[in-house]
Design a protein around this motif. Sequence first.
Motif, PDB file in Angstrom:
ATOM      1  N   VAL A  57       0.860  -1.199   0.000  1.00 35.10           N
ATOM      2  CA  VAL A  57       0.000   0.000   0.000  1.00 35.10           C
ATOM      3  C   VAL A  57       0.887   1.236   0.000  1.00 35.10           C
ATOM      4  N   ARG A  58       0.633   2.116  -0.959  1.00 35.36           N
ATOM      5  CA  ARG A  58       1.343   3.388  -1.053  1.00 35.36           C
ATOM      6  C   ARG A  58       0.308   4.506  -1.224  1.00 35.36           C
ATOM      7  N   LYS A  59       0.799   5.708  -1.295  1.00 39.85           N
ATOM      8  CA  LYS A  59      -0.123   6.861  -1.333  1.00 39.85           C
ATOM      9  C   LYS A  59      -0.922   6.923  -2.630  1.00 39.85           C
ATOM     10  N   ASP A  60      -0.439   6.303  -3.679  1.00 35.14           N
ATOM     11  CA  ASP A  60      -1.164   6.370  -4.945  1.00 35.14           C
ATOM     12  C   ASP A  60      -1.394   4.996  -5.583  1.00 35.14           C
ATOM     13  N   SER A  61      -1.044   3.921  -4.881  1.00 37.89           N
ATOM     14  CA  SER A  61      -1.192   2.583  -5.485  1.00 37.89           C
ATOM     15  C   SER A  61      -1.207   1.521  -4.393  1.00 37.89           C
ATOM     16  N   LEU A  62      -1.626   0.352  -4.808  1.00 38.04           N
ATOM     17  CA  LEU A  62      -1.523  -0.851  -3.991  1.00 38.04           C
ATOM     18  C   LEU A  62      -1.622  -2.055  -4.920  1.00 38.04           C
ATOM     19  N   VAL A  63      -1.320  -3.227  -4.374  1.00 38.96           N
ATOM     20  CA  VAL A  63      -1.393  -4.472  -5.145  1.00 38.96           C
ATOM     21  C   VAL A  63      -2.493  -5.324  -4.532  1.00 38.96           C
ATOM     22  N   LEU A  64      -3.425  -5.759  -5.394  1.00 39.60           N
ATOM     23  CA  LEU A  64      -4.548  -6.585  -4.955  1.00 39.60           C
ATOM     24  C   LEU A  64      -4.281  -8.037  -5.357  1.00 39.60           C
ATOM     25  N   LEU A  65      -4.512  -8.947  -4.395  1.00 35.84           N
ATOM     26  CA  LEU A  65      -4.301 -10.381  -4.622  1.00 35.84           C
ATOM     27  C   LEU A  65      -5.587 -11.135  -4.341  1.00 35.84           C
ATOM     28  N   TRP A  66      -5.820 -12.252  -5.021  1.00 40.95           N
ATOM     29  CA  TRP A  66      -6.986 -13.089  -4.777  1.00 40.95           C
ATOM     30  C   TRP A  66      -6.713 -14.523  -5.258  1.00 40.95           C
ATOM     31  N   LYS A  67      -7.631 -15.409  -4.893  1.00 47.51           N
ATOM     32  CA  LYS A  67      -7.565 -16.799  -5.316  1.00 47.51           C
ATOM     33  C   LYS A  67      -8.768 -17.117  -6.178  1.00 47.51           C
ATOM     34  N   GLU A  68      -8.587 -18.067  -7.088  1.00 46.27           N
ATOM     35  CA  GLU A  68      -9.637 -18.381  -8.051  1.00 46.27           C
ATOM     36  C   GLU A  68     -10.835 -19.027  -7.362  1.00 46.27           C
ATOM     37  N   PRO A  69     -12.010 -18.928  -7.979  1.00 51.65           N
ATOM     38  CA  PRO A  69     -13.212 -19.507  -7.362  1.00 51.65           C
ATOM     39  C   PRO A  69     -13.101 -21.025  -7.267  1.00 51.65           C
ATOM     40  N   VAL A  70     -13.758 -21.545  -6.244  1.00 50.91           N
ATOM     41  CA  VAL A  70     -13.843 -22.996  -6.124  1.00 50.91           C
ATOM     42  C   VAL A  70     -14.824 -23.553  -7.142  1.00 50.91           C
ATOM     43  N   TYR A  71     -15.903 -22.845  -7.335  1.00 45.80           N
ATOM     44  CA  TYR A  71     -16.912 -23.244  -8.325  1.00 45.80           C
ATOM     45  C   TYR A  71     -16.633 -22.467  -9.607  1.00 45.80           C
ATOM     46  N   THR A  72     -16.304 -23.196 -10.677  1.00 45.91           N
ATOM     47  CA  THR A  72     -15.902 -22.536 -11.927  1.00 45.91           C
ATOM     48  C   THR A  72     -17.033 -22.409 -12.915  1.00 45.91           C
ATOM     49  N   GLY A  73     -18.228 -22.923 -12.614  1.00 47.58           N
ATOM     50  CA  GLY A  73     -19.329 -22.841 -13.571  1.00 47.58           C
ATOM     51  C   GLY A  73     -19.251 -23.957 -14.587  1.00 47.58           C
ATOM     52  N   ARG A  74     -19.875 -23.730 -15.716  1.00 47.61           N
ATOM     53  CA  ARG A  74     -19.940 -24.765 -16.743  1.00 47.61           C
ATOM     54  C   ARG A  74     -18.820 -24.699 -17.768  1.00 47.61           C
ATOM     55  N   SER A  75     -17.950 -23.731 -17.645  1.00 43.64           N
ATOM     56  CA  SER A  75     -16.818 -23.608 -18.568  1.00 43.64           C
ATOM     57  C   SER A  75     -15.641 -23.028 -17.798  1.00 43.64           C
ATOM     58  N   PRO A  76     -14.435 -23.190 -18.310  1.00 48.50           N
ATOM     59  CA  PRO A  76     -13.257 -22.686 -17.601  1.00 48.50           C
ATOM     60  C   PRO A  76     -13.304 -21.169 -17.437  1.00 48.50           C
ATOM     61  N   ILE A  77     -12.615 -20.718 -16.395  1.00 47.79           N
ATOM     62  CA  ILE A  77     -12.553 -19.280 -16.107  1.00 47.79           C
ATOM     63  C   ILE A  77     -11.686 -18.607 -17.160  1.00 47.79           C
ATOM     64  N   ALA A  78     -12.217 -17.509 -17.706  1.00 44.86           N
ATOM     65  CA  ALA A  78     -11.522 -16.772 -18.770  1.00 44.86           C
ATOM     66  C   ALA A  78     -10.757 -15.575 -18.245  1.00 44.86           C
ATOM     67  N   GLY A  79     -11.037 -15.105 -17.036  1.00 45.46           N
ATOM     68  CA  GLY A  79     -10.334 -13.946 -16.503  1.00 45.46           C
ATOM     69  C   GLY A  79     -11.067 -13.359 -15.316  1.00 45.46           C
ATOM     70  N   TYR A  80     -10.600 -12.186 -14.904  1.00 44.95           N
ATOM     71  CA  TYR A  80     -11.144 -11.552 -13.712  1.00 44.95           C
ATOM     72  C   TYR A  80     -11.340 -10.061 -13.972  1.00 44.95           C
ATOM     73  N   TYR A  81     -12.364  -9.519 -13.301  1.00 48.56           N
ATOM     74  CA  TYR A  81     -12.619  -8.071 -13.284  1.00 48.56           C
ATOM     75  C   TYR A  81     -12.486  -7.586 -11.853  1.00 48.56           C
ATOM     76  N   ILE A  82     -11.839  -6.424 -11.674  1.00 46.38           N
ATOM     77  CA  ILE A  82     -11.626  -5.838 -10.354  1.00 46.38           C
ATOM     78  C   ILE A  82     -12.490  -4.575 -10.257  1.00 46.38           C
ATOM     79  N   ASP A  83     -13.240  -4.509  -9.179  1.00 45.96           N
ATOM     80  CA  ASP A  83     -14.090  -3.339  -8.906  1.00 45.96           C
ATOM     81  C   ASP A  83     -13.543  -2.623  -7.687  1.00 45.96           C
ATOM     82  N   MET A  84     -13.741  -1.300  -7.642  1.00 40.64           N
ATOM     83  CA  MET A  84     -13.308  -0.506  -6.501  1.00 40.64           C
ATOM     84  C   MET A  84     -14.272   0.658  -6.292  1.00 40.64           C
ATOM     85  N   LYS A  85     -14.269   1.108  -5.067  1.00 44.61           N
ATOM     86  CA  LYS A  85     -15.016   2.320  -4.748  1.00 44.61           C
ATOM     87  C   LYS A  85     -14.479   2.861  -3.436  1.00 44.61           C
TER      88      LYS A  85
END
Length: 1671
Positions: free
Chosen positions: A962-990
Amino acid sequence: MMSLPFYQRHHDHYDRAYRHKALQSTVSQYQKETKSKSAVYAQGSAAYARGSAAYRHASAADFSLESSAAYSHGSSAHNLESAAYSYGSTAYDHTAVQSKRSAAYSLDSEALSKSSAAYSHGSESINKLAAAYRLGSETYRLGLKDSNLMIEDQSYKMSPKAKRARQHLVSEDKENEAIDYSVPIFTGREVNISGITDTEEERIKESAAYVAKRNLFATSEGVSVSKVAKSVSEEEHHEKKSRKVAIRESAERLALKKTLEDTQAFHKKLNQDKLLHPPEFVIEPRSHTIWEKQNVKFHCTVAGWPVPRVTWYKNNVPIDVQAHPGKYTIENRYGLHSLEISTCDFDDIAQYRASAMNVKGEVSAYASLVVKRYKGEIDASHLHAGTFSMPLSLGVTPHGFASRFEIKFIDKFEVTFGREGETMSLGCTVVISPDIKRFKPEIEWYRNGVLITPSKWVQMHWTGERASLTLTHANKEDEGLYTLRVVMGEYYEEYSGYVFVRDADAEIPGAPGAPLDVQCLDANKDYVIVSWKQPAVDGGNPILGYFIDRCEVGTTHWTQCNETPVKFARFPVTGLIEGRSYIFRVRAVNRAGVSLPSRVSEPVAALDPADRARLRSHPSAPWTGQIIVTEEEPAEGVIPGPPTDLQVIEATKNYVVLSWKPPGQRGHEGIMYFVEKCIAGTEDWQRVNTEIPVKSPRFAVFDLSEGKSYCFRVRCCNSAGIGEPSEATEATVVDDKLDIPKPPGRIMPTRNTDTSVVVTWTEPPDAKELVGYYIESSVVGSGHWEPCNNNPVKGTRFICHGLVNGEKYIFRVRAVNAAGLSEFSQDSEPIEVQAAIGGGLLHAAPSPPYDITVLESVRDSMVLGWKQPKATGGTEITGYYVNYREVIGGVPGKWREANIKAVSERAYRIENLKENMVYQFQVAAANLAGVGTPSLPSKPFKCEEWTIAVPGPPHDVTYTEVRKDSLVLLWKEPVYTGRSPIAGYYIDMKETEAKEERWRSVNEKPLQKKFLKIAGLTEGVSYVFRVRATNQAGVGRPSDITDPVVAETRPGTKEVVVNVDDDGVISLNFECDQMSPNSKFVWSKNYEPIEDDSRLDIDSKGGKSKAVFKNLGEDDLGIYSCVVTDTDGVSSGYTIDEEEMKRLLALSHEHKFPTIPLASELAVEILEKGEVRFWLQAEKLSGNAKANFVFNDKEIFNGEKYKMKVDQHTGLVEMIMDKLEDKDEGTYTFQLQDGKATNQSSLVLIGDVFKKLRDEAEFQRKEWHRKQGPHFVDQLGWEVTDECNVMLKCKVANIKKETHIVWYKDTREIMVDEEHDFKDGVCTLLISEFSKKDTGIYEVILKDDRGKDISELKLTDTAFADLMNEVCRRIALSATDLKIQSTAEGIRLYSFVTYYVEDLRVGWVHNDTQVRFTDRVKTGVTGEQIWLQINEPTPQDKGKYTMELFDGKTGHKKTVDLSGQAFDEAFAEFQRLKQAAIAEKNRARVLGGLPDVVTIQEGKALNLSCTVWGDPTPEVSWLKNEKSFVSDANCILKFEAGKNVSFTISAVSTHDSGKYSLVVKNKYGTETSDVTVIVITVSGQTDTAKHTVSISGQSQNNITVPKKKKATTMSKPQQEKEKKDIKPHVDEIIATEETSDSKEIPRVEKEKNTENNQQTAKKTHGKAAAARTVP
């Protein structure tokens, strides 16, 4: 009623298990009909009323079951040791019409031969190869289930004592007359227990028992016809039948006999091994879960031949149907077997097993039954007692769906210490709740993760409450981590403790500990590799090696396999006897003595691996109805082909192990092998195993020279001969291929308990085939080291137990492989032994986790996720515990544990949930201080199947850096992947306080990676983030939002800094001043933990951590991040892309190489005139570059002796010296300086190096001066001409007319007849018939007015031997073909060479056997002739003779065939010459004593005497003046003893003058010796006589004069006739009458002179005449 043969109406078939199914069905139906019409069946001995007399047939012969199962006709009696079956007296009732005509049947005893199985009727002992039967008295009990249903299965009750029961049968039909027919009665049921034998041989014998029993009835053997007789001692029972019944039954019996004979004839054509095959479950029983009071039925189908017998077990106990009437029903319908259990309750919860067995083996199938109790959800009245089947999708566990076992260990064993030879016991009390009746736990013991089985070393015991393991004789092999596992169905619990076993006291003080873990590898017919592990204790002296001992199984005699100790921990033992089993042990030896022997290895058989595999498995194919017979062309007499795939599988300093594959072409007989070796680069192959060929395709070659390279090849051999060799191996250097490992590094001790320390280390570099590690500890300052383990441990971590609390220890580690033990590592830092928790610091349990969410849900399980506690308690979190509870109607139930063992991940799947049930969850975190407070209950979640197509939410979303103008966000993939492989991720912020509609996406395109650096933040603003996964169906549900984070750079925040030190080492560095005592630096690449340390070395000390790149390259590109644990988010990252990598590498190069780069180091060379040049070359020099020249630390300068030069353009720096003197020995250094860059290079010229350089310079100077005048281009050498002469030659140059050449030998000038003209530039000196006398030093001198040159050639010692070898080779090549010559002594074989020298070794071979030289057979050399003399030849001397000439390196052969006509003609010629020699030897002759002329004075007495010889004794006569002359008074002639002849005249007168001739004659020839007698008067004495005899006195004068002798042997016509008779038919036979020459030089022994030669020699020396004067 159906019609059946007579022998089946009342009795089950004798072979129920083997009869046809249709026949079995007919018999079964017929029996049911007859049984329903029968009277009451009594239990016990069968007695029937209805007026018939009852009697009992008994037999009390017991037969042992040693190798086969026992067959029974009738009821079965079982005991604990063997299965015995009895023929019981069974009462049978016919139908109402036939009941009165029942007959009594008796069984006569009979024994069958060994070829068939034993089948007995009566009492008789049967051999061990047959099946054993027991004939006892027992009843055949039948009962009625109701009036219409008869239970088919009969119970068999053991009879304590053999009884005799008489069956009374009264005939009611008096019209039929009874005749005497005795027919065997067959019992109603056969119980078959075959298939339980242990060996294939016993199973075959058991099969033979069935075949014999079948043949018995097929051939009517054992059926007797006898009269009814009754006596007191023996009762014979017969059934009286009417003639009509007997005829009908006889016809039926004959029909059966015909059928059985046809069947027997058919089966005789079958291969028994192909017919029989083991049982196999076609359909296995499946598990069931039912409600209480319901019925359940298990089904299975079994195939196999003979038809297998199926037995049902409950918890490994056979199910007794009769003991629980109405509870169990076991049926068998045409191979479909079933077990039905009625009205199930909790006692029926168990594991059920169906076991099928026949003569070929046994197989089992398992199924579980779970009974659930009704809790009110379903009306109990809806449940009925019928069979209830559960869906296949339901899982089965031993405890049902809603229960779990709780296993606790009480009175546990701790860390245990023992010593070799002691008895050690480990025990633990096990408490299991709930305690389910009849469901017993499985107790398993493990050592280092490997399941332990009971043996003579290990004993296990389970009392029902306490599990124990006893080591009866502890050895170091028993050291390790012992784990007790208690298994209850699918659930188990474990407890572990370490066991240490120290060495036993050595018998010899200072001797090493015993080796351990002796194993036998790669066993073959006569060869096995024995391996072991080195001991940890060497007794204070290095271990010199090991002795390997072997002992044949069944004996107690140990034999040492190696004479000298071997250091390598593997050794090939050869010379084993095929088919025998051996055990091995190993002893270590040092200077003090030999250790105790190790524990013996497991027995190993000396067998071919293919044979061993065939013995371990007995495959038998199922009967297919076809017999396929293949025939192969006989391959006898086939020479085997070459082996293939020859390779060196192991090479050490002591031996080389070869491995190969047998050839494809080898015939039907066995093959053996010969191994050959040669030094690499040569073709001098030598056979290694000259005495005995090896049988195994493995061989260990010993007695090789260390450091030399060898090639190997293998030949096959059999009775047909020896095959071609295999392809040779590559050159193999005799040296250890496996190096002793280097010492481990980075020894790190950490605290564990108050008596133990955890030691970690890093694996040594380039380690190969590591066996493990030994760890030693020492109290600081004591200097005494103790081993922490006596069995090498694998891995790089070990807990050292048994330490003293409060003491400070240091540790060291050494690595072990087969080559030996490494050096010890560096000592670790001292550490005080005390518990890890405490240690002066207070720790607390972690705070509760929070934000529990569901990551996946299926119908019976859910995956939870949660966030890490905000407070870890001052130490690392070790795991989490999850609880759950049901929520029914909004009312929560009781909390239940989801996991017994802590889970390390923040995601966990809870299984065995109820579908559509609502649950709540809570999570508790744990660390070393304990388990923290559980979290608040989660919101209710419904357990249901997720069917959505989009993926579930990602989880474990965190932030870092964490810095004054940036940070690094980390996560782990879902356990439930649905009916097809995961194609990517979207990050939301507010922003944290913003409304939900203010969420905005950070990325427009989906990210493939699971991290993102988010920039553009506003300093001081608080943000929250969430992540969504997407697939082809769309975007899934977002993750839980992160905790709020403020965009700020906190004071004291530091970044990862890249650094390149002065050595060019590139490193990433990070510092932290906010660390707690338990904080750690954690490095990651691309935010994934760094597990591969081959690229990075991480070193953390205090508040600093450094990640050092070993070799920065493209594999190291990425984002490197460092996080400090147990802090408030201290972290930083650094990105190394391609541009940054290039920059860092360039900077590293500049720092690493600050010196002037050199193209070549300082070197020295000799110039043409003998000048010495020192030089080096720099890659690049500027114009300011300069050089300093230093000799022995003193600077030298350009001058008369040294000529120095520096060329800045080429970078060449050189110094030239005119000549080297003794004072110039030392070190030369060139020092370069070019700006700041410096460099230097040195060259050491001392000792032999300097002397060699000085001598070479002096030689070059002399050479230069020598070449100014006449000189030699090629020095004096030699060559052997085709005439076997030696020519010395040399090549000269710079010659003119005045140049002279002079030759010397040993400083004496050699005179040459003619001068050399030097036209071709070659000077030569020819030496004829070179031999040892020509050895010496030869010199040739060239000289003229310009100078002279000398060339010298030493032909002495080795040089002379080499030359003589070549001369001998040329002489051997000049040898002519062998010829045959007959002599008077025998037959001579000879060959001519150019000339003969003694260095040429000659050998003779007769019919491939070396000739042994005797007085009869000898060899020699005469001039240029090399001969073999065979005296008095015999027919045994016939054959092929080979003359072998060996020149020192190779052999040359000449061969002649002395047989057939050649031998006959040579032998005939020998006989002729022999007779001629005999004639010459035995002919009459005068040996000596008569002079040629005698002059005597008148009146004197003349006495002449001589000796004659001849065989037979010759006839002697005298002639005077060619006329016969006889004895008279004046002249007395005597011939005495057959050899002494005398001539005496008492007083000579002038009339006695004349020529006297002595004639001797026998059958071999005649010889005449003449004497001229001159009588002189006294007056003419002085004038005429040269020799006079004085008258006075009795004097005797001996006068010697030349002798003339005439010898006649045979007439001339006879000689001509003999010549005509000699007509040789072979050109090689030369018929001569030669005797040995006195000049002959014998090779083997000198040729002896014959008797004739000796006589001739005597005659050559002249004769002596004796004259005696008579007064």
